[in-house]
Design an enzyme around this catalytic site. Structure first.
Site, PDB file in Angstrom:
ATOM      1  N   GLY A 110      36.449  59.911 -27.973  1.00 61.22           N
ATOM      2  CA  GLY A 110      35.287  59.239 -28.540  1.00 61.22           C
ATOM      3  C   GLY A 110      34.070  59.323 -27.644  1.00 61.22           C
ATOM      4  O   GLY A 110      33.344  58.347 -27.460  1.00 61.22           O
ATOM      5  N   TYR A 159      42.347  44.166 -35.392  1.00 63.54           N
ATOM      6  CA  TYR A 159      41.657  44.753 -34.239  1.00 63.54           C
ATOM      7  C   TYR A 159      42.186  44.147 -32.949  1.00 63.54           C
ATOM      8  O   TYR A 159      42.515  44.865 -31.988  1.00 63.54           O
ATOM      9  CB  TYR A 159      40.152  44.540 -34.336  1.00 63.54           C
ATOM     10  CG  TYR A 159      39.413  45.070 -33.119  1.00 63.54           C
ATOM     11  CD1 TYR A 159      39.211  46.438 -32.950  1.00 63.54           C
ATOM     12  CD2 TYR A 159      38.960  44.208 -32.125  1.00 63.54           C
ATOM     13  CE1 TYR A 159      38.569  46.929 -31.824  1.00 63.54           C
ATOM     14  CE2 TYR A 159      38.313  44.697 -30.995  1.00 63.54           C
ATOM     15  CZ  TYR A 159      38.119  46.049 -30.849  1.00 63.54           C
ATOM     16  OH  TYR A 159      37.480  46.538 -29.725  1.00 63.54           O
ATOM     17  N   SER A 190      29.454  59.064 -28.489  1.00 62.98           N
ATOM     18  CA  SER A 190      28.551  57.927 -28.661  1.00 62.98           C
ATOM     19  C   SER A 190      29.032  56.747 -27.832  1.00 62.98           C
ATOM     20  O   SER A 190      30.165  56.745 -27.332  1.00 62.98           O
ATOM     21  CB  SER A 190      28.463  57.516 -30.137  1.00 62.98           C
ATOM     22  OG  SER A 190      29.724  57.045 -30.606  1.00 62.98           O
TER      23      SER A 190
END
Length: 319
Positions: free
Chosen positions: A38, A200, A41
């Site tokens: 990732g 999450y 960004s």
């Protein structure tokens, strides 16, 4: 009052930024290879830029190749000219990696093992945050599948290279929100119920338990494993979070004033990846470049081992 409050807020933010702006260390990473998931960004991009400045060979593992190539060009432009004047040494490489696809993870690792003679640091950074209920290519709940299972398979497939490159490091980006998660072995895939916030938090608790169990298994190999929380950072991670239109101006002000920038948030990642201060340190949890205490549920070795065993089956490492 408004003007005075604005001036005080601006001054406070400036002081905060100045305090955080200092680099965590000046260690050279010349000759070392780092994989960051990732990395196009947010925290991953900031870490990639800083490690490139330290002369590392940085492999950006990203789902969207076009966005990753664009980010790589921007990073090279930011770092490039000054680094060339100072002798260079760093390199930025883009490789396609979709953590929502075990097939993609295996293909990425196969290419790394074919092309890379060494791997000094693996940074498990990519993540998805509070998305609506959806599944990965392999049928896993998206947050658990990407944040935990994708990285679990990635790390296991690269363990041999990490061991051969020792001393080497694995850095796992978690979150303070792990405190609100629970590992429910009866419903890991959220087939019975789904709450995007809870799921999450569960995936971030799984990250810490995974790092803890991996550190135990790698004792004596020269490979260290540590997890961290970056704090509250202003990135695109919250793209699935809906802010009411009328509340957006206030939210934007609060985030500007109190949220970390990606570079500030990435400091602990960079520290764990490069600092001599943590050489040989393993199985710990960090925030703001300091070791922090965990709740008992994040130090439960029985849960960590059971999660490891189940994860091996889920990703196909064991039948």
């Amino acid at each position: 009052l408004t003007l005075g409050g604005g001036i005080l807020l601006a001054a406070w933010c400036w002081l905060r930024g100045a305090a955080r702006a200092a680099a965590v260390c000046g260690a050279s990473m010349r000759g070392k290879t780092v994989i960051i998931t990732g990395a196009n960004s947010g925290l991953g991009r900031a870490a990639a830029a800083e490690l490139l400045r330290m002369r590392a060979r940085v492999i950006m593992g990203c789902r969207d190749r076009a966005r990753a190539e664009r980010a790589a060009r921007e990073i090279r432009a930011e770092v490039g000219e000054r680094e060339e004047d100072e002798g260079g040494g760093g390199e930025l490489v883009v490789r396609e990696l979709d953590l929502a696809s075990l097939r993609s993870v295996r293909a990425f690792c196969h290419r790394v093992l074919q092309e890379e003679p060494r791997l000094d640091v693996l940074i498990n950074n990519a993540g998805i945050f509070q998305c609506p209920y959806m599944k990965t290519e392999d049928g896993f709940e998206m947050q658990f599948g990407v944040n935990h299972l994708g990285h679990f398979l990635l790390t296991n497939l690269l363990l041999g290279l990490l061991k051969n490159s020792a001393p080497s490091r694995v850095v796992v980006v978690s979150s303070k929100l792990y405190k609100y998660g629970e590992i429910n072995f009866e419903d890991l895939n959220s087939e019975i119920s789904y709450n995007k916030s809870f799921c999450y938090s569960r995936s971030k608790l799984a990250n810490i338990l995974f790092a803890r169990e991996l550190a135990r298994r790698l004792e004596g190999t020269g490979v260290t494993v540590n997890s961290l929380h970056p704090g509250i950072v202003k990135t695109n991670l919250g793209r699935y979070v809906n802010i009411p239109l009328l509340a957006k101006p206030l939210f934007n002000l609060v985030s500007w004033a109190f949220f970390k920038t990606p570079l500030e948030g990435a400091q602990t990642t960079i520290y764990l990846a490069s600092s001599p201060d943590v050489e040989g340190v393993s199985g710990k949890y960090f925030g703001d470049c300091k070791e922090e205490e965990l709740l008992p549920k994040a130090m439960d070795d029985l849960t960590a081992r059971k999660l490891w065993d189940i994860s091996e089956v889920m990703v196909g490492l064991l039948k």
